[in-house]
Design an enzyme around this catalytic site. Structure first.
Site, mmCIF file in Angstrom:
data_model
loop_
_atom_site.group_PDB
_atom_site.id
_atom_site.type_symbol
_atom_site.label_atom_id
_atom_site.label_comp_id
_atom_site.label_asym_id
_atom_site.label_seq_id
_atom_site.Cartn_x
_atom_site.Cartn_y
_atom_site.Cartn_z
ATOM 1 N N GLU B 45 0.853 -1.186 0.000
ATOM 2 C CA GLU B 45 0.000 0.000 0.000
ATOM 3 C C GLU B 45 0.889 1.236 0.000
ATOM 4 O OE1 GLU B 45 -2.992 -0.043 3.110
ATOM 5 O OE2 GLU B 45 -3.260 -2.196 2.808
ATOM 6 N N ASP B 56 -5.279 9.203 10.336
ATOM 7 C CA ASP B 56 -4.047 8.501 10.676
ATOM 8 C C ASP B 56 -3.524 8.932 12.039
ATOM 9 O OD1 ASP B 56 -3.264 6.831 8.351
ATOM 10 O OD2 ASP B 56 -3.487 8.733 7.300
#
Lengths: 401, 260
Positions: B45, B56
Site C-alpha cells: 500500500e 491517521d
C-alpha cells in the site's frame, strides 16, 4: 427569489458540504444526524434550551444603536448586535448549550472540543461544568501562548487542555486532533464543534443553534426602525457568528449581506486567512468548501492576528452563499482590524474582540461618508478581554514604526 | 483488459505492507520500497502524503510531514509507483490517500497515471455515500475501490457498503486511528465473520498490528484472511533515531519476521 432551503438531507449546500470522513466516523455522524433531527421536533428540548438562553446566557442580547460610531463614519445608522454581552463573552455559548443538551439526550458521558481563540473552549468548558461532564479541549500551542487568559478560564472551569504541537499549532491542527480523539473514543464521546465547519450535520446544527442571533436581531430592528436593515455585517472564520446573524435574513432579498474575512498581512500574501478571497474549493475536516491549499491540495497554514479567524477553511454554507452571490465576502488586514479595535473602544466604550474588529474595520472603511439613511447591523460577536495582551503587543509595535 | 493482481490473492495469510511515499526523502523512499518489493508481499500500500491526515495516527502523520518537507508532489509519488512497478511481479499495488489529493490532481489524470500499474485504491475519507462517480471511473479502468469497515459499521450498513466489493475488505481492527494499541481478537473475529457472510472477497485486518505475535494471533484466533501492517514499519525509523542505514536493515528483518 425561491425560499432558501439548505442544506439537502445529505448535508449539501449546493455542491458544498457533505461528509468526507473515514468509515470509523461515518456511523457516528449518521447517528448524530438522526438524533439531531429527532430533538428538533422535541418541544421539551426547545423549552430547556430557551430557558438556558434566557437565564444562563442572558439572552436576548441587546441591539445597541452605536451613535458615536455612526457619527464618526458619517454614513449609515449602525446597530451592534451585542452577543459579546453573553455569559462567557461571545456567541459561542449559544451553540455549546444546544450541543450539550443533545449530547445528554444521546447518553454521551465525555465531551471534547477544539478551540482557536479559546472562546469556544471556554464556552464548552462552561457548559460541561454546568452539566457535570468531563471536558477535554484541544488547543494549538501557538494559540495557548496568545490566549492565556482563556486558557486559565478553561482550567478554572475544570477542563483539561491538551496542547497540539502538530502542523501550524493552531485551530486547524486542534481540529485534526479532536477528530482523532473522537475516532478513538467513539462510544462515549461527543464532539462539540464550535463552528459551521466540519462534516454534516455540524454546519447545519451549529447554524441552527446560532440563528437565535439573527432571529432576535430581526425582531429588535423591526421594533425600533419599523423596517429590515439594509446591511448585515459579520466576521467570518469558520463562520458561525455570521451564519447565526445571516440565516434568518437570507430570504429578505433587500437585505445586503457582507462577510468579512481575516486577510492577515494581506489577501494576496502567503500570510492570510481569507479563505474565500484567496482560496479554492477543496476538502478539509470532512467538508467540501473553500480552503487555502497549494496545487497538490496540501492545506496551507493560515495567518491572522485573531486566533478565532486563523483557519484555512470556512463553513460550506458560506462557500455556497458566495457562489450564489447572496453574500459578498471581503478581507481585512491585521493592521486595519487593530485600528478598528481601538476606534470602537474609544468611541463606543465597547472593547471588541479582534474577530469582530475585522467586521468593524470593513464597516468603517467601506461605509465612510456613504450610504446615509441606511441601517446596518453588525454582529459584535465577542468582547476583547481575551485579546488585551495580543493587542497591546501589536499596538506597541505599531507605535515604534 | 489487463489482469488485476488483487483478483488472484492467495486464499490465506495475506500480507499487506503500508508505506508513505517520499518518506523520509524521495531517494530513501525508493530504497525502502525496493526492499519491501524484494520480499514479494501480497500487497504493497502506497500512502500519498497529505498535510492533514485526520484518520491517521501520529506516526504516519509524522511520516507525511517528513515526505512533504521537500515539497513532494503528487506527480512525484505517482512516478515513484510507476518506477517500482517494473519489479512488481505478483504483488498487488494499492494506493491509500485522501480525497483532496485526487480531486486537486484531477480524477481522470490520476487514473491515467496509475492505470495498469495500480490494482486498487483506498480513499480514506471517501465514504460509500460520496463514492458514485469515482467508483465508476475506477471500475472502467480495472482499478478496485477498496472498502473500509469499522467496528462501528452495523450489519445493515455493511450490506449496502459491501455490495459488489472487489479486491479485499479492509477491516479496521480497533476503533481507533492507525497505530493504536488495543487488539480485541474476539471482537475482530465476530466482525470478520459477519463481513464474510456478506461478501466473498478476502478480509484483511489493519490498524494496530505491530509484531509477528500479532500476525500469528490474527491468523489463529480469527477468520481473517490476512493483515495490514503500516505504522509499525514506520515506527522503527523513529526508534532508530532516524539512522537510515540501520533502519533499512531492521526493516528487512521485520518483514521476514511478519511473513508467517
Amino acid at each position: 427569489m425561491k425560499t432558501y432551503k439548505q442544506p439537502s438531507t445529505v448535508g449539501r449546500f449546493g455542491e458544498f458540504g457533505g461528509m468526507y470522513v473515514s468509515e470509523t466516523l461515518m456511523p457516528l455522524l449518521l447517528n448524530l444526524d438522526k438524533s439531531y433531527k429527532k430533538i428538533q421536533k422535541d418541544k421539551k428540548f426547545k423549552i430547556e434550551l430557551n430557558d438556558l438562553f434566557k437565564n444562563y446566557v442572558g439572552r436576548p442580547s441587546s441591539l445597541h444603536h452605536a451613535k458615536n460610531l455612526s457619527k464618526y463614519i458619517n454614513g449609515p445608522k449602525v446597530y451592534l448586535k451585542r452577543d459579546e454581552l453573553n455569559h462567557t463573552g461571545a456567541h459561542k455559548i449559544n451553540n455549546c448549550l444546544g450541543q450539550i443538551l443533545l449530547a445528554k439526550k444521546m447518553g454521551k458521558t465525555r465531551i471534547i472540543a477544539e478551540t482557536g481563540a479559546g472562546q469556544h473552549g471556554v464556552a464548552t468548558a462552561t457548559v460541561c461544568a454546568l452539566f457535570g461532564l468531563p471536558c477535554y479541549i484541544y488547543m494549538g500551542s501557538k494559540d495557548i501562548e496568545r490566549q492565556k487568559p482563556n486558557v486559565f478560564r478553561m482550567k478554572l472551569l475544570g477542563a483539561t487542555i491538551i496542547p497540539v504541537e502538530s502542523g501550524s499549532k493552531s485551530l486547524k491542527d486542534a481540529m485534526n486532533e479532536a477528530l482523532r480523539d473522537w475516532i478513538k473514543n467513539v462510544r462515549d464521546t461527543f464532539y462539540i464543534i464550535g463552528s459551521t465547519a466540519g462534516p454534516h450535520p455540524y454546519p447545519k446544527m451549529v447554524r441552527d443553534f446560532q440563528s437565535v442571533i439573527g432571529k432576535e436581531a430581526r425582531e429588535q430592528i423591526l421594533k425600533v426602525e419599523k423596517k429590515l436593515p439594509d446591511y448585515l455585517i459579520a466576521c467570518v472564520g469558520g463562520g458561525s457568528n455570521a451564519m447565526g446573524l445571516f440565516y434568518p435574513f437570507l430570504n429578505d432579498k433587500n437585505v445586503k449581506i457582507i462577510g468579512v474575512e481575516a486577510a492577515g498581512r494581506g489577501a494576496k500574501t502567503e500570510e492570510t486567512a481569507a479563505t474565500m478571497t484567496s482560496g479554492t474549493p477543496g476538502i478539509l475536516h470532512g467538508s467540501y468548501s473553500y480552503v487555502l491549499q497549494d496545487n497538490d491540495g496540501q492545506i496551507k497554514e493560515a495567518h491572522s492576528i485573531s486566533a478565532g479567524l486563523d483557519y484555512p477553511g470556512v463553513g460550506p454554507e458560506h462557500s455556497y452563499l458566495k457562489d450564489i452571490k447572496r453574500v459578498k465576502y471581503f478581507g481585512v488586514t491585521d493592521k486595519e482590524a487593530l485600528k478598528a479595535f481601538q476606534t470602537c473602544s474609544k468611541l463606543e466604550g465597547i472593547i471588541p474582540a479582534l474577530e469582530p474588529s475585522h467586521a468593524l474595520a470593513y464597516l468603517i472603511k467601506a461605509f465612510k461618508n456613504k450610504h446615509k439613511n441606511k441601517v446596518v447591523i453588525l454582529n459584535m460577536c465577542g468582547r476583547g478581554d481575551k485579546d488585551l495582551f495580543t493587542a497591546a503587543k501589536a499596538i506597541g509595535f505599531d507605535a515604534d514604526e | 483488459m489487463q489482469m488485476n493482481n488483487l483478483d488472484s490473492l492467495p486464499k490465506k495469510k495475506i500480507l499487506s505492507l503500508f508505506m508513505t511515499c517520499g518518506f523520509p526523502t524521495l531517494n530513501q523512499s525508493k530504497k525502502i520500497f525496493n526492499e519491501m518489493l524484494s520480499h514479494q508481499p501480497d500487497i504493497i500500500e502506497f500512502g500519498l502524503p497529505f498535510s492533514d491526515p485526520m484518520a491517521d495516527g501520529p506516526i504516519i502523520q509524522e511520516a507525511n510531514k517528513l515526505a512533504l518537507r521537500s515539497k513532494l508532489s503528487t506527480q512525484q509519488s505517482l512516478d515513484l509507483i510507476k518506477y517500482l512497478s517494473k519489479s512488481k511481479n505478483n504483488t498487488s499495488f494499492v494506493i491509500m490517500c485522501y480525497l483532496n489529493t485526487v480531486r486537486k490532481f484531477g480524477l481522470n489524470k490520476f487514473i491515467k497515471n496509475i492505470k495498469s500499474i495500480v490494482d486498487g485504491i483506498i480513499i480514506v475519507d471517501l465514504p460509500f455515500e460520496e463514492e458514485g462517480e469515482i467508483k465508476k471511473s475506477l471500475s472502467k479502468n480495472n482499478i478496485h475501490l477498496i472498502k473500509l469497515i469499522s467496528p462501528m459499521t452495523d450489519k445493515k450498513r455493511s450490506q449496502k457498503l459491501l455490495k459488489d466489493s472487489k479486491g479485499f475488505i479492509y477491516y479496521i481492527s480497533a476503533t481507533g486511528i492507525t497505530g493504536s494499541n488495543r487488539l480485541d481478537y474476539k471482537e475482530i473475529n465476530k466482525n470478520v465473520k459477519s463481513i464474510k457472510k456478506i461478501c466473498s472477497v478476502p478480509v484483511l485486518v489493519g490498524f494496530g498490528i505491530k509484531s509477528r505475535k500479532d500476525v500469528i494471533n490474527i491468523t489463529k484466533k480469527t477468520k481473517a484472511d490476512g493483515v495490514i501492517i503500516g505504522s509499525a514499519l514506520i515506527q522503527k525509523y523513529f526508534d532508530l533515531k532516524m539512522d537510515f542505514n540501520r533502519y533499512l536493515k531492521n526493516l528487512k528483518k521485520f518483514i521476514i519476521e511478519v511473513k508467517v
